[in-house]
Write a protein that holds these residues in place. Structure first.
Motif, PDB file in Angstrom:
ATOM      1  N   ILE A   1       0.877  -1.170   0.000  1.00  0.00           N
ATOM      2  CA  ILE A   1       0.000   0.000   0.000  1.00  0.00           C
ATOM      3  C   ILE A   1       0.912   1.216   0.000  1.00  0.00           C
ATOM      4  O   ILE A   1       1.844   1.291   0.818  1.00  0.00           O
ATOM      5  CB  ILE A   1      -0.925   0.021   1.229  1.00  0.00           C
ATOM      6  CG1 ILE A   1      -1.830  -1.216   1.246  1.00  0.00           C
ATOM      7  CG2 ILE A   1      -1.782   1.283   1.239  1.00  0.00           C
ATOM      8  CD1 ILE A   1      -2.699  -1.324   2.485  1.00  0.00           C
ATOM      9  N   SER A   2       0.683   2.146  -0.904  1.00  0.00           N
ATOM     10  CA  SER A   2       1.576   3.296  -1.008  1.00  0.00           C
ATOM     11  C   SER A   2       0.827   4.490  -1.567  1.00  0.00           C
ATOM     12  O   SER A   2      -0.331   4.393  -1.979  1.00  0.00           O
ATOM     13  CB  SER A   2       2.783   2.963  -1.900  1.00  0.00           C
ATOM     14  OG  SER A   2       2.348   2.650  -3.217  1.00  0.00           O
ATOM     15  N   ALA A   3       1.508   5.624  -1.591  1.00  0.00           N
ATOM     16  CA  ALA A   3       0.982   6.850  -2.187  1.00  0.00           C
ATOM     17  C   ALA A   3       2.162   7.614  -2.766  1.00  0.00           C
ATOM     18  O   ALA A   3       3.225   7.698  -2.140  1.00  0.00           O
ATOM     19  CB  ALA A   3       0.253   7.694  -1.148  1.00  0.00           C
ATOM     20  N   GLU A   4       2.005   8.139  -3.960  1.00  0.00           N
ATOM     21  CA  GLU A   4       3.093   8.896  -4.577  1.00  0.00           C
ATOM     22  C   GLU A   4       2.520   9.957  -5.486  1.00  0.00           C
ATOM     23  O   GLU A   4       1.333   9.947  -5.827  1.00  0.00           O
ATOM     24  CB  GLU A   4       4.034   7.972  -5.358  1.00  0.00           C
ATOM     25  CG  GLU A   4       3.404   7.284  -6.551  1.00  0.00           C
ATOM     26  CD  GLU A   4       4.413   6.410  -7.295  1.00  0.00           C
ATOM     27  OE1 GLU A   4       4.439   6.467  -8.535  1.00  0.00           O
ATOM     28  OE2 GLU A   4       5.163   5.668  -6.632  1.00  0.00           O
TER      29      GLU A   4
ATOM     30  N   GLY B   1       4.435  -1.831   9.361  1.00  0.00           N
ATOM     31  CA  GLY B   1       5.510  -2.221  10.262  1.00  0.00           C
ATOM     32  C   GLY B   1       6.799  -1.510   9.920  1.00  0.00           C
ATOM     33  O   GLY B   1       7.796  -1.627  10.631  1.00  0.00           O
ATOM     34  N   GLY B   2       6.785  -0.756   8.824  1.00  0.00           N
ATOM     35  CA  GLY B   2       7.938   0.009   8.370  1.00  0.00           C
ATOM     36  C   GLY B   2       7.515   0.861   7.197  1.00  0.00           C
ATOM     37  O   GLY B   2       6.386   0.744   6.702  1.00  0.00           O
ATOM     38  N   VAL B   3       8.386   1.731   6.744  1.00  0.00           N
ATOM     39  CA  VAL B   3       8.069   2.591   5.607  1.00  0.00           C
ATOM     40  C   VAL B   3       9.163   2.472   4.547  1.00  0.00           C
ATOM     41  O   VAL B   3      10.315   2.139   4.849  1.00  0.00           O
ATOM     42  CB  VAL B   3       7.916   4.072   6.015  1.00  0.00           C
ATOM     43  CG1 VAL B   3       6.773   4.235   7.003  1.00  0.00           C
ATOM     44  CG2 VAL B   3       9.205   4.621   6.586  1.00  0.00           C
ATOM     45  N   VAL B   4       8.771   2.756   3.330  1.00  0.00           N
ATOM     46  CA  VAL B   4       9.729   2.853   2.233  1.00  0.00           C
ATOM     47  C   VAL B   4       9.527   4.210   1.566  1.00  0.00           C
ATOM     48  O   VAL B   4       8.396   4.594   1.246  1.00  0.00           O
ATOM     49  CB  VAL B   4       9.562   1.701   1.225  1.00  0.00           C
ATOM     50  CG1 VAL B   4       8.138   1.625   0.693  1.00  0.00           C
ATOM     51  CG2 VAL B   4      10.554   1.847   0.067  1.00  0.00           C
ATOM     52  N   LEU B   5      10.588   4.951   1.404  1.00  0.00           N
ATOM     53  CA  LEU B   5      10.568   6.249   0.725  1.00  0.00           C
ATOM     54  C   LEU B   5      11.037   6.045  -0.711  1.00  0.00           C
ATOM     55  O   LEU B   5      12.063   5.406  -0.951  1.00  0.00           O
ATOM     56  CB  LEU B   5      11.483   7.240   1.427  1.00  0.00           C
ATOM     57  CG  LEU B   5      11.636   8.610   0.750  1.00  0.00           C
ATOM     58  CD1 LEU B   5      10.367   9.437   0.920  1.00  0.00           C
ATOM     59  CD2 LEU B   5      12.845   9.364   1.313  1.00  0.00           C
TER      60      LEU B   5
ATOM     61  N   ILE C   1       7.944  11.824  -5.660  1.00  0.00           N
ATOM     62  CA  ILE C   1       8.183  11.323  -4.312  1.00  0.00           C
ATOM     63  C   ILE C   1       7.027  10.410  -3.925  1.00  0.00           C
ATOM     64  O   ILE C   1       5.879  10.632  -4.337  1.00  0.00           O
ATOM     65  CB  ILE C   1       8.336  12.475  -3.298  1.00  0.00           C
ATOM     66  CG1 ILE C   1       8.786  11.933  -1.929  1.00  0.00           C
ATOM     67  CG2 ILE C   1       7.042  13.253  -3.155  1.00  0.00           C
ATOM     68  CD1 ILE C   1       9.140  13.034  -0.934  1.00  0.00           C
ATOM     69  N   GLY C   2       7.332   9.375  -3.150  1.00  0.00           N
ATOM     70  CA  GLY C   2       6.290   8.465  -2.699  1.00  0.00           C
ATOM     71  C   GLY C   2       6.653   7.862  -1.361  1.00  0.00           C
ATOM     72  O   GLY C   2       7.828   7.818  -0.973  1.00  0.00           O
ATOM     73  N   ILE C   3       5.647   7.410  -0.633  1.00  0.00           N
ATOM     74  CA  ILE C   3       5.857   6.711   0.625  1.00  0.00           C
ATOM     75  C   ILE C   3       4.960   5.484   0.641  1.00  0.00           C
ATOM     76  O   ILE C   3       3.795   5.547   0.224  1.00  0.00           O
ATOM     77  CB  ILE C   3       5.567   7.622   1.843  1.00  0.00           C
ATOM     78  CG1 ILE C   3       5.858   6.880   3.149  1.00  0.00           C
ATOM     79  CG2 ILE C   3       4.160   8.170   1.817  1.00  0.00           C
ATOM     80  CD1 ILE C   3       5.763   7.749   4.392  1.00  0.00           C
ATOM     81  N   GLY C   4       5.507   4.360   1.098  1.00  0.00           N
ATOM     82  CA  GLY C   4       4.746   3.124   1.133  1.00  0.00           C
ATOM     83  C   GLY C   4       4.886   2.418   2.462  1.00  0.00           C
ATOM     84  O   GLY C   4       5.821   2.684   3.232  1.00  0.00           O
ATOM     85  N   ALA C   5       3.933   1.541   2.748  1.00  0.00           N
ATOM     86  CA  ALA C   5       3.987   0.713   3.958  1.00  0.00           C
ATOM     87  C   ALA C   5       4.767  -0.548   3.622  1.00  0.00           C
ATOM     88  O   ALA C   5       4.371  -1.309   2.749  1.00  0.00           O
ATOM     89  CB  ALA C   5       2.586   0.368   4.429  1.00  0.00           C
ATOM     90  N   GLN C   6       5.856  -0.736   4.320  1.00  0.00           N
ATOM     91  CA  GLN C   6       6.682  -1.927   4.109  1.00  0.00           C
ATOM     92  C   GLN C   6       6.462  -2.868   5.282  1.00  0.00           C
ATOM     93  O   GLN C   6       6.563  -2.451   6.442  1.00  0.00           O
ATOM     94  CB  GLN C   6       8.161  -1.551   4.033  1.00  0.00           C
ATOM     95  CG  GLN C   6       9.081  -2.724   3.747  1.00  0.00           C
ATOM     96  CD  GLN C   6      10.521  -2.317   3.903  1.00  0.00           C
ATOM     97  OE1 GLN C   6      10.928  -1.852   4.949  1.00  0.00           O
ATOM     98  NE2 GLN C   6      11.291  -2.474   2.851  1.00  0.00           N
ATOM     99  N   LEU C   7       6.113  -4.096   4.995  1.00  0.00           N
ATOM    100  CA  LEU C   7       5.701  -5.094   5.971  1.00  0.00           C
ATOM    101  C   LEU C   7       4.323  -4.731   6.504  1.00  0.00           C
ATOM    102  O   LEU C   7       4.162  -4.063   7.520  1.00  0.00           O
ATOM    103  CB  LEU C   7       6.698  -5.213   7.124  1.00  0.00           C
ATOM    104  CG  LEU C   7       6.396  -6.304   8.179  1.00  0.00           C
ATOM    105  CD1 LEU C   7       6.329  -7.674   7.524  1.00  0.00           C
ATOM    106  CD2 LEU C   7       7.420  -6.291   9.279  1.00  0.00           C
ATOM    107  N   LEU C   8       3.285  -5.162   5.760  1.00  0.00           N
ATOM    108  CA  LEU C   8       1.917  -4.894   6.183  1.00  0.00           C
ATOM    109  C   LEU C   8       1.552  -5.796   7.352  1.00  0.00           C
ATOM    110  O   LEU C   8       1.855  -6.983   7.360  1.00  0.00           O
ATOM    111  CB  LEU C   8       0.952  -5.136   5.018  1.00  0.00           C
ATOM    112  CG  LEU C   8       1.069  -4.160   3.848  1.00  0.00           C
ATOM    113  CD1 LEU C   8       0.097  -4.533   2.745  1.00  0.00           C
ATOM    114  CD2 LEU C   8       0.821  -2.736   4.293  1.00  0.00           C
ATOM    115  N   MET C   9       0.855  -5.205   8.326  1.00  0.00           N
ATOM    116  CA  MET C   9       0.472  -5.931   9.529  1.00  0.00           C
ATOM    117  C   MET C   9      -1.004  -5.681   9.815  1.00  0.00           C
ATOM    118  O   MET C   9      -1.592  -4.714   9.312  1.00  0.00           O
ATOM    119  CB  MET C   9       1.344  -5.481  10.713  1.00  0.00           C
ATOM    120  CG  MET C   9       2.835  -5.599  10.442  1.00  0.00           C
ATOM    121  SD  MET C   9       3.860  -5.059  11.819  1.00  0.00           S
ATOM    122  CE  MET C   9       3.602  -6.412  12.960  1.00  0.00           C
TER     123      MET C   9
END
Length: 418
Positions: free
Chosen positions: A276-279, A315-319, A365-373
């Motif tokens: 799941i992300s947004a950019e 559980g973490g983010v990815v830029l 630019i984008g941000i995403g959820a890394q390790l979905l919980m």
């Protein structure tokens, strides 16, 4: 040979040039027509179709849905595709190919509403619906003939007419004995299509096709296969498991099986969402930390909403950053506890951005959820962050105010300064 009329959904057997009931000529003929139950449904140019539905004056005009001059094409209608416009194409290239096109900014809430309406109609057919994207899903209608008093083919034709009548857009349907063949079938007849690939014909039908038609085989892998003398699916299909493993590695036997039209995947309504992300792509390149941070905050809010809608936490983010030269950078950070709060997401991504914002010009630019919980355990607070439940309540209150008074009703100071 069984025949289905797509205009009135009547079924009949004797060969006729038109439907004996309604006179329609949109007929589907196939020996296995009434025996197949796996369907791939794909909305036709979905975003553009929704826009044309809501703006009838654009019905005969090429429509491109996307950002401004610096953005990319999110979707386009078939009139624009004839001119060479494609999804993910830079907007300036699309307008050079089709200068008469009407460009409309995406309105995701509107598309999501149409998607939910179509999904509801799918669920009326069978509980075995596996969404693949906002405009695409695969269905298993096995064992539903008694319920619907019609074979799956007729039920799907009825569904397609219902989508046009109730939602105002069109869909294409691929019917086959498995998911792979259903996907290949739907690609053969668009828009407003209904294509069938049967089990008996699959291998011979696929044999002359280039390997690139298989989902998942991109240009690079296609060239590698061609260099090995495997340019067509027929050539790939003749490999034994041992030969396929020797030539193509551990994935070789599965690839050869797919070239023969074999696919054992089931339709799984509980398939896990993987990301799941947004950019966003900027109208002009951005370089400074304050400019980039302002956009990152808005994307963090958008990501938080998407996580909540889908029932997940991060559980973490990815830029993600893309430079003006189209080079992509991704940076990762783990979180101490799962969250779906925008300020926690932003705080995790902010130092990643600070390290990259060294004067480089960025176009995306984008941000995403890394390790979905699971979302149930998010933001409950602990010794390291005892305030997270209060921040969660504050965020919920802000969202309620925005829902009532508009997006600008409550704004973070970071944005107000800008």
């Amino acid at each position: 040979m069984p025949i289905l009329c797509r205009d009135c959904t009547a079924t009949f057997a004797p060969p006729r040039p038109s439907c004996p009931g309604c006179g329609g000529r949109r007929l589907v003929r196939h020996d296995e027509l009434f025996d197949l139950a796996i369907a791939h449904v794909d909305c036709d140019a979905f975003f553009a179709s929704v826009e044309k539905r809501d703006r009838p004056e654009l019905r005969t005009t090429p429509v491109i849905v996307g950002g401004g001059q610096r953005g990319v094409v999110a979707a386009c209608c078939y009139q624009a595709r004839i001119k060479g416009v494609r999804s993910a194409m830079p907007m300036f290239k699309a307008l050079a190919l089709c200068p008469e096109a009407a460009v409309i900014k995406p309105q995701m809430s509107k598309y999501a509403e149409a998607s939910r309406a179509i999904r509801a109609l799918m669920m009326d057919l069978t509980p075995l619906v596996q969404p693949l994207s906002i405009d695409e899903a695969v269905l298993d209608l096995s064992g539903t003939a008694a319920l619907h008093k019609a074979p799956p083919a007729a039920v799907l034709a009825r569904f397609a007419l219902g989508v046009e009548r109730q939602v105002g857009v069109t869909v294409s349907v691929g019917l086959a004995p498995n998911r792979l063949l259903a996907k290949l079938a739907v690609e053969r007849d668009k828009p407003r299509g209904f294509a069938v690939i049967g089990a008996a014909e699959a291998a011979s039908l696929l044999a002359p096709e280039p390997v690139s038609v298989l989902p998942g085989i991109g240009p690079v892998q296609a060239r590698k296969l061609q260099a090995l003398g495997l340019a067509t699916l027929g050539q790939l299909a003749t490999l034994s498991p041992r030969e396929a493993a020797a030539k193509l590695g551990e994935d070789g036997p599965a690839l050869a099986a797919r070239a023969r039209g074999e696919d054992r995947r089931r339709v799984d309504p509980t398939r896990e969402t993987k990301s799941i992300s947004a950019e966003t792509t900027f109208e002009r390149d951005l370089r400074t930390v304050p400019e980039l941070e302002a956009v990152l905050w808005r994307l963090s809010e958008k990501l938080a909403r998407r996580l909540k809608e889908k029932g997940f936490a991060a559980g973490g983010v990815v830029l993600k950053l893309k430079t003006a030269g189209f080079a992509t950078r991704t940076r990762h950070a783990r979180l101490g506890a799962p969250t779906r709060l925008p300020d926690t997401l932003f705080s995790a991504a902010r130092p990643l951005l600070a390290r990259e914002a060294d004067g480089t010009a960025f176009r995306l630019i984008g941000i995403g959820a890394q390790l979905l919980m699971p979302g149930e355990g998010a933001d409950r607070g602990d010794l390291l962050d005892a305030e997270s439940p209060r921040r969660a309540a504050r965020w919920e209150a802000m969202e309620k105010l925005r829902a009532r008074f508009g997006e600008g009703a409550v704004m973070r100071g970071l944005l107000a300064k800008r």
